[in-house]
Design a protein around this motif. Structure first.
Motif, PDB file in Angstrom:
ATOM      1  N   SER A   3      10.153   1.812  -6.350  1.00 20.40           N
ATOM      2  CA  SER A   3       9.917   0.371  -6.240  1.00 20.40           C
ATOM      3  C   SER A   3       8.475   0.078  -5.834  1.00 20.40           C
ATOM      4  O   SER A   3       7.869  -0.894  -6.305  1.00 20.40           O
ATOM      5  N   PHE A   4       7.911   0.932  -4.969  1.00 19.52           N
ATOM      6  CA  PHE A   4       6.519   0.744  -4.562  1.00 19.52           C
ATOM      7  C   PHE A   4       5.579   0.920  -5.755  1.00 19.52           C
ATOM      8  O   PHE A   4       4.642   0.137  -5.944  1.00 19.52           O
ATOM      9  N   VAL A   5       5.843   1.954  -6.577  1.00 19.75           N
ATOM     10  CA  VAL A   5       5.013   2.199  -7.757  1.00 19.75           C
ATOM     11  C   VAL A   5       5.132   1.040  -8.733  1.00 19.75           C
ATOM     12  O   VAL A   5       4.125   0.576  -9.304  1.00 19.75           O
ATOM     13  N   LEU A   6       6.347   0.539  -8.931  1.00 18.08           N
ATOM     14  CA  LEU A   6       6.546  -0.594  -9.833  1.00 18.08           C
ATOM     15  C   LEU A   6       5.823  -1.834  -9.333  1.00 18.08           C
ATOM     16  O   LEU A   6       5.230  -2.584 -10.122  1.00 18.08           O
ATOM     17  N   GLN A   7       5.863  -2.061  -8.037  1.00 17.04           N
ATOM     18  CA  GLN A   7       5.143  -3.208  -7.474  1.00 17.04           C
ATOM     19  C   GLN A   7       3.648  -3.074  -7.685  1.00 17.04           C
ATOM     20  O   GLN A   7       2.963  -4.052  -7.994  1.00 17.04           O
ATOM     21  N   PHE A  12      -1.125  -4.757 -10.551  1.00 14.53           N
ATOM     22  CA  PHE A  12      -2.297  -4.387 -11.351  1.00 14.53           C
ATOM     23  C   PHE A  12      -2.373  -5.212 -12.625  1.00 14.53           C
ATOM     24  O   PHE A  12      -3.415  -5.803 -12.948  1.00 14.53           O
ATOM     25  N   PHE A  13      -1.255  -5.287 -13.361  1.00 14.23           N
ATOM     26  CA  PHE A  13      -1.258  -6.021 -14.625  1.00 14.23           C
ATOM     27  C   PHE A  13      -1.356  -7.530 -14.392  1.00 14.23           C
ATOM     28  O   PHE A  13      -1.962  -8.246 -15.198  1.00 14.23           O
ATOM     29  N   ALA A  14      -0.774  -8.013 -13.302  1.00 21.12           N
ATOM     30  CA  ALA A  14      -0.907  -9.431 -12.986  1.00 21.12           C
ATOM     31  C   ALA A  14      -2.364  -9.782 -12.683  1.00 21.12           C
ATOM     32  O   ALA A  14      -2.862 -10.831 -13.110  1.00 21.12           O
ATOM     33  N   THR A  15      -3.049  -8.894 -11.971  1.00 17.04           N
ATOM     34  CA  THR A  15      -4.470  -9.118 -11.676  1.00 17.04           C
ATOM     35  C   THR A  15      -5.292  -9.121 -12.951  1.00 17.04           C
ATOM     36  O   THR A  15      -6.189  -9.962 -13.133  1.00 17.04           O
ATOM     37  N   LEU A  16      -5.000  -8.181 -13.856  1.00 23.17           N
ATOM     38  CA  LEU A  16      -5.711  -8.149 -15.139  1.00 23.17           C
ATOM     39  C   LEU A  16      -5.476  -9.432 -15.930  1.00 23.17           C
ATOM     40  O   LEU A  16      -6.413  -9.979 -16.529  1.00 23.17           O
TER      41      LEU A  16
END
Length: 209
Positions: A3-7, A12-16
């Motif tokens: 879950s931590f990796v998914l978050q 990351f993609f939301a920031t991009l």
């Protein structure tokens, strides 16, 4: 852990995504466009309109953004206006220097931060602790470009251990080699790692205390 990796991936993609929207919006808001840059100030309205149609600039901004995102998801990075070459090709050409430089800078950052941070944390309220904290504050206050100039003056100009500029290449056919290429990236890696390493040292000391 999963879950931590998914978050992290989602963040990351939301920031991009947000960054791409902001950059696209700012470029759209600024006066002028790529067609005017290519043709110059003496371009006629007819030639400017033809170039805008060729580049797709006559389409609505939202449509152009959606087309760009769709192409990016399909592996199409777009064409460079300045070089008339796919941007993916240009990035890959520069990656053979940028990627090793980033790895070297990160390695120096981790090594210096861990060593100095753990040492200062184990020597609280001693001369060693004060010395490391003072060095960290100096590192934060010293701009990267100024540190780079000092490193060049000392190691390239005065001691002449490395070259003052340029990259010889990773192969002997290019006039360089593994040792020469690594030596050429040492000073830039140190200059890039200085600020991040000092920040990590302060963070480690604060966590230990």
């Amino acid at each position: 852990m999963s879950s931590f990796v998914l978050q992290r991936f989602f963040s990351f993609f939301a920031t991009l995504a947000v960054t791409s929207v902001v950059v696209f919006g700012v470029l759209e808001w600024l006066p002028g466009n790529a067609a005017q840059v290519i043709l110059g100030e003496t371009a006629t309205p007819e030639s400017l309109a033809a170039m805008e149609e060729k580049l797709g600039l006559n389409q609505p901004a939202l449509s152009r953004y959606v087309d760009w995102v769709g192409g990016l998801l399909q592996g199409q990075s777009g064409m460079s206006i300045s070089y008339d070459t796919p941007t993916a090709v240009l990035m890959m050409e520069r990656m053979h220097v940028t990627l090793p430089l980033a790895i070297m800078a990160m390695s120096i950052t981790v090594l210096v931060a861990l060593c100095l941070g753990l040492y200062a944390a184990s020597k609280q309220n001693t001369a060693g602790d004060v010395g490391v904290m003072t060095l960290s504050q100096l590192g934060l206050a010293l701009p990267n470009f100024w540190l780079a100039i000092l490193l060049i003056l000392l190691f390239a100009v005065h001691l002449q251990w490395v070259s003052a500029g340029g990259f010889p290449g990773w192969s002997e056919e290019d006039g360089g080699g593994l040792l020469a290429g690594t030596a050429a990236l040492i000073l830039p890696a140190i200059a890039l790692a200085a600020d991040v390493a000092t920040l990590n040292v302060v963070a480690l000391i604060g966590t230990a205390q």
